[in-house]
Design a protein around this motif. Structure first.
Motif: not given
Length: 268
Positions: A63-64, A108-111, A117-119, A170-172
């Protein structure tokens, strides 16, 4: 040759008012460029390793960082448009309609998004976002041809693309997103959705101004040497195909592996 003090004094100076690039330390592939880029890359890698197991912290950081790069993008556009020899909005190249710009719209959709939608949003970050962030971080020709690495424009670019790399890594590492969550053929194409959505306003501008946002007209970088005198509409269709196919390739090995396992299970 200008010294380091000149760079600090002119950190926010527009390229129109700077000394010539050959007089600036820290331009493309100079020792200062390598040192600063190396420090930023080390921070990216170490930070991702340290935080990836902390789920709440990861989301807070996303977010930050998203808010920071979005605000900085607005500041950069305003600064670029008001501090040069001419005060104007250069709509043929300064609008946030590039492949890497999608990061601001997708995050924003990933968060906060759910399910597909997130995928789709995370899929962009970990495919085209990864590629675009890497290219522009390791080969920042668009800024370092005229600016030193010690400048607002260059640091904005380096930080923006470093944030893209940190987010993907970080996601992976955390499992926030994986290249293995593919259940159908249509899932292969989800990561292309954010790109296809932004392509609409990009091509409206491209074919109105004209411009070459998202490289759809093939007039940027090395693309003219590839496409030559090909009709712009055919170039656009080829670029569309690449934006769909390239992200799918990240998930294809897992998809094929799952299909092979399923066929073996059926046979048994």
């Amino acid at each position: 040759m200008k010294d380091f003090g000149y760079l600090l004094q002119n950190f926010f100076t527009h390229k129109d008012k700077l000394a010539p690039a050959e007089q600036l330390p820290g331009t493309m592939f100079t020792p200062l460029h390598f040192i600063v880029a190396g420090i930023i890359l080390a921070i990216v890698i170490v930070s991702a390793i340290l935080v990836h197991k902390k789920e709440k912290l990861v989301k807070t950081l996303f977010i930050i960082l998203w808010a920071t790069v979005t605000v900085l993008e607005v500041v950069k556009i305003t600064w670029e448009s008001t501090t040069g020899n001419e005060v104007r909005l250069e709509i043929t190249g300064i609008l946030p309609l590039y492949p890497c710009s999608i990061f601001m719209y997708a995050m924003p959709f990933a968060i906060w998004g759910k399910d597909r939608v997130k995928t789709a949003a995370c899929g962009y970050v970990c495919t085209l976002g990864l590629l675009g962030g890497s290219v522009n971080f390791f080969y920042p020709m668009t800024v370092l041809y005229r600016y030193s690495i010690i400048s607002f424009s260059a640091m904005h670019s380096m930080i923006y693309h470093a944030v893209m790399l940190f987010t993907c890594l970080t996601m992976l590492l955390s499992g926030y997103h994986r290249y293995t969550r593919v259940k159908s053929v249509w899932d292969l194409f989800l990561p292309a959705v954010p790109t296809l959505i932004l392509s609409i306003p990009a091509n409206i501008v491209n074919y109105t101004v004209p411009a070459d946002y998202m490289f759809f007209r093939g007039t940027s970088a090395f693309l003219p040497a590839i496409f030559g005198d090909m009709e712009k509409i055919w170039i656009t269709l080829i670029i569309y195909a690449l934006y769909i196919i390239v992200p799918a390739c990240f998930y294809l090995p897992s998809f094929i592996s799952q299909k092979i396992k399923m066929s073996r299970n059926v046979a048994e």
